[in-house]
Design a protein around this motif. Structure first.
Motif, PDB file in Angstrom:
ATOM      1  N   UNK A 102       0.806  -1.252  -0.121  1.00  0.00           N
ATOM      2  CA  UNK A 102       0.096  -0.039   0.140  1.00  0.00           C
ATOM      3  C   UNK A 102       0.885   1.255  -0.157  1.00  0.00           C
ATOM      4  N   UNK A 103       1.869   1.395   0.812  1.00  0.00           N
ATOM      5  CA  UNK A 103       2.706   2.425   0.946  1.00  0.00           C
ATOM      6  C   UNK A 103       3.323   2.828  -0.518  1.00  0.00           C
ATOM      7  N   UNK A 104       3.917   1.473  -1.223  1.00  0.00           N
ATOM      8  CA  UNK A 104       4.645   1.454  -2.339  1.00  0.00           C
ATOM      9  C   UNK A 104       3.775   2.186  -3.373  1.00  0.00           C
ATOM     10  N   UNK A 105       2.230   1.582  -3.422  1.00  0.00           N
ATOM     11  CA  UNK A 105       1.592   2.057  -4.590  1.00  0.00           C
ATOM     12  C   UNK A 105       1.064   3.436  -4.216  1.00  0.00           C
ATOM     13  N   UNK A 106       1.029   4.073  -3.242  1.00  0.00           N
ATOM     14  CA  UNK A 106       0.700   5.302  -2.851  1.00  0.00           C
ATOM     15  C   UNK A 106       1.674   6.228  -3.333  1.00  0.00           C
ATOM     16  N   UNK A 107       2.755   5.961  -2.939  1.00  0.00           N
ATOM     17  CA  UNK A 107       3.822   7.028  -3.507  1.00  0.00           C
ATOM     18  C   UNK A 107       4.036   6.710  -5.256  1.00  0.00           C
ATOM     19  N   UNK A 108       4.022   5.703  -5.620  1.00  0.00           N
ATOM     20  CA  UNK A 108       4.023   5.504  -7.100  1.00  0.00           C
ATOM     21  C   UNK A 108       2.834   6.354  -7.870  1.00  0.00           C
ATOM     22  N   UNK A 109       1.475   6.172  -7.192  1.00  0.00           N
ATOM     23  CA  UNK A 109       0.431   6.967  -7.676  1.00  0.00           C
ATOM     24  C   UNK A 109       0.684   8.484  -7.572  1.00  0.00           C
ATOM     25  N   UNK A 110       1.456   8.963  -6.476  1.00  0.00           N
ATOM     26  CA  UNK A 110       1.622  10.427  -6.201  1.00  0.00           C
ATOM     27  C   UNK A 110       2.630  11.024  -7.484  1.00  0.00           C
ATOM     28  N   UNK A 111       3.495  10.110  -7.804  1.00  0.00           N
ATOM     29  CA  UNK A 111       4.347  10.366  -8.885  1.00  0.00           C
ATOM     30  C   UNK A 111       3.828  10.575 -10.144  1.00  0.00           C
ATOM     31  N   UNK A 112       2.778   9.572 -10.371  1.00  0.00           N
ATOM     32  CA  UNK A 112       2.048   9.422 -11.725  1.00  0.00           C
ATOM     33  C   UNK A 112       1.019  10.635 -11.944  1.00  0.00           C
ATOM     34  N   UNK A 113       0.615  11.013 -10.751  1.00  0.00           N
ATOM     35  CA  UNK A 113      -0.491  11.952 -10.729  1.00  0.00           C
ATOM     36  C   UNK A 113       0.108  13.468 -10.712  1.00  0.00           C
ATOM     37  N   UNK A 114       1.419  13.359 -10.254  1.00  0.00           N
ATOM     38  CA  UNK A 114       1.963  14.731 -10.573  1.00  0.00           C
ATOM     39  C   UNK A 114       1.966  15.154 -12.102  1.00  0.00           C
ATOM     40  N   UNK A 115       2.240  14.002 -12.878  1.00  0.00           N
ATOM     41  CA  UNK A 115       2.443  14.283 -14.410  1.00  0.00           C
ATOM     42  C   UNK A 115       0.975  14.288 -14.991  1.00  0.00           C
ATOM     43  N   UNK A 116       0.215  13.575 -14.562  1.00  0.00           N
ATOM     44  CA  UNK A 116      -1.150  13.296 -15.378  1.00  0.00           C
ATOM     45  C   UNK A 116      -2.104  14.609 -14.821  1.00  0.00           C
ATOM     46  N   UNK A 117      -2.140  15.034 -13.696  1.00  0.00           N
ATOM     47  CA  UNK A 117      -3.087  15.882 -13.318  1.00  0.00           C
ATOM     48  C   UNK A 117      -2.599  17.518 -13.420  1.00  0.00           C
ATOM     49  N   UNK A 118      -1.141  17.468 -13.653  1.00  0.00           N
ATOM     50  CA  UNK A 118      -0.629  18.871 -13.952  1.00  0.00           C
ATOM     51  C   UNK A 118      -0.351  19.081 -15.585  1.00  0.00           C
ATOM     52  N   UNK A 119      -0.909  18.358 -16.331  1.00  0.00           N
ATOM     53  CA  UNK A 119      -0.791  18.579 -17.622  1.00  0.00           C
ATOM     54  C   UNK A 119      -1.645  19.505 -18.121  1.00  0.00           C
ATOM     55  N   UNK A 120      -1.506  20.458 -19.284  1.00  0.00           N
ATOM     56  CA  UNK A 120      -2.447  21.355 -19.702  1.00  0.00           C
ATOM     57  C   UNK A 120      -3.851  20.805 -20.016  1.00  0.00           C
ATOM     58  N   UNK A 121      -4.786  21.497 -19.807  1.00  0.00           N
ATOM     59  CA  UNK A 121      -6.251  20.921 -20.099  1.00  0.00           C
ATOM     60  C   UNK A 121      -6.443  20.669 -21.551  1.00  0.00           C
ATOM     61  N   UNK A 122      -5.867  21.105 -22.402  1.00  0.00           N
ATOM     62  CA  UNK A 122      -6.166  20.995 -23.818  1.00  0.00           C
ATOM     63  C   UNK A 122      -5.548  19.880 -24.129  1.00  0.00           C
ATOM     64  N   UNK A 123      -4.761  19.110 -23.489  1.00  0.00           N
ATOM     65  CA  UNK A 123      -4.122  17.705 -23.906  1.00  0.00           C
ATOM     66  C   UNK A 123      -5.261  16.549 -23.802  1.00  0.00           C
ATOM     67  N   UNK A 124      -5.999  16.312 -24.539  1.00  0.00           N
ATOM     68  CA  UNK A 124      -6.904  15.264 -24.440  1.00  0.00           C
ATOM     69  C   UNK A 124      -6.709  14.043 -25.311  1.00  0.00           C
ATOM     70  N   UNK A 125      -7.375  13.024 -24.759  1.00  0.00           N
ATOM     71  CA  UNK A 125      -7.485  11.688 -25.637  1.00  0.00           C
ATOM     72  C   UNK A 125      -8.903  11.482 -25.965  1.00  0.00           C
TER      73      UNK A 125
END
Length: 339
Positions: A102-125
């Motif tokens: 659980x702590x490992x996945x939480x920290x990994x999720x934080x790292x991935x979230x830093x990339x996905x949720x801070x990207x410009x809003x106009x970058x869409x799929x």
């Protein structure tokens, strides 16, 4: 515009390769002393081997790739260059003393979230609410980071997978199909892994460790996400298709059998191949050859630029990858002897 991008990306790859190789030579005595991976029932290696060469791979990628990528503006890389060291640190600690799930996945999720949720809003799929799409990307990114880690179980396996993908991404960057920072990071990661390859060829003198495989997954996932954000979703799926199929099918099979899917095991198709009579060299050679095919299909899907082309190339990729998985899952026939 970058003048002569092809020459610059070759220089990026060469510099990263040299830097990585030098760092491994310098680090190996320390890794031999403090980060020795001892074989167990789930291992593919037979003798204690130092791990942690991922420090050199990631260090060379960030230093060389970051330096050249920043020529066109450092902003797109800020969160990446925060997230990657965070994931590497998690991997380093886990290499020395295992971290609970659980702590490992939480920290990994934080790292991935830093990339996905801070990207410009106009970058869409997808044509869905932004928060839902970014949440889906967070889940997919977390899985991708871990599947690269799961698949790093044979000498040269990560090299055979990531080098063709990053080389293709660099080629797309030369053709202005990808932003320059993405192409520079991809070229640097490609070069760093080529610098690592001589030390990891069978029988390996050093392993990446989680400090390498986890951030490699994040870097590669970021590059593929950039490709998808340019509108080339099928190409972004085709490039890592072997890893996606092997790891995902194995996970689903273990879940269906009610096995502890989060625990270490030896049931990936590439692992089963070595149990079925394939040599390590043969497995990684066939994975590398498949990835060249998948890279060509990814380029073809971009060139065709049509729904029919996307369907055809994805179908061809699924068939090619599926055939290799089927081949790995079956015992290798002994060569016939002539009288």
């Amino acid at each position: 515009m970058i003048a002569n991008p092809a020459a610059i990306l070759v220089v990026v790859a060469l510099l990263a390769a040299v830097m990585c190789a030098v760092l491994i030579v310098l680090l190996r005595p320390l890794l031999q002393r403090y980060a020795l991976a001892r074989p167990n029932a789930r291992s593919s290696h037979k003798i204690p081997t130092p791990q942690g060469a991922g420090i050199a791979v990631i260090g060379a990628t960030l230093v060389v790739g970051g330096a050249f990528a920043s020529v066109m503006g450092f902003a797109p890389l800020v969160m990446l260059f925060v997230a990657v060291p965070l994931v590497a640190l998690v991997g380093l600690v886990d290499d020395i003393s295992p971290i609970p799930v659980l702590p490992r996945l939480t920290l990994q999720g934080l790292a991935v979230g830093l990339i996905t949720f801070t990207a410009p809003d106009d970058l869409r799929i997808l044509p869905i609410p932004l928060v839902i799409e970014r949440t889906l990307l967070l889940i997919a990114g977390l899985w991708f980071v871990n599947l690269v880690n799961f698949m790093d179980g044979l000498d040269l396996m990560t090299v055979a997978e990531v080098v063709p993908i990053t080389a293709a991404l660099a080629l797309f960057g030369m053709s202005s199909l990808l932003p320059w920072p993405t192409a520079a990071v991809a070229a640097a990661l490609c070069g760093a892994l080529l610098g690592f390859a001589p030390f990891n060829r069978p029988t390996a003198k050093v392993f990446l460790g989680d400090v390498g495989s986890l951030p490699i997954g994040l870097l590669l996932g970021w590059c593929l996400l950039q490709l998808a954000w340019q509108g080339f979703v099928i190409a972004a799926l085709l490039l890592p298709l072997y890893y996606l199929l092997d790891a995902t099918w194995t996970l689903l099979r273990r879940m269906a059998r009610r096995e502890p899917f989060w625990a270490a095991h030896r049931t990936h198709f590439y692992q089963r191949a070595t149990d079925n009579g394939f040599t390590v060299g043969r497995v990684v050679a066939e994975v590398f050859a498949l990835n060249l095919v998948l890279a060509a299909l990814a380029g073809l899907s971009i060139g065709l630029a049509s729904v029919a082309g996307d369907i055809a190339t994805l179908a061809a990729g699924l068939v090619a990858a599926g055939l290799l998985l089927r081949r790995f899952a079956r015992p290798r026939s002994a060569p016939s002897r002539r009288a």
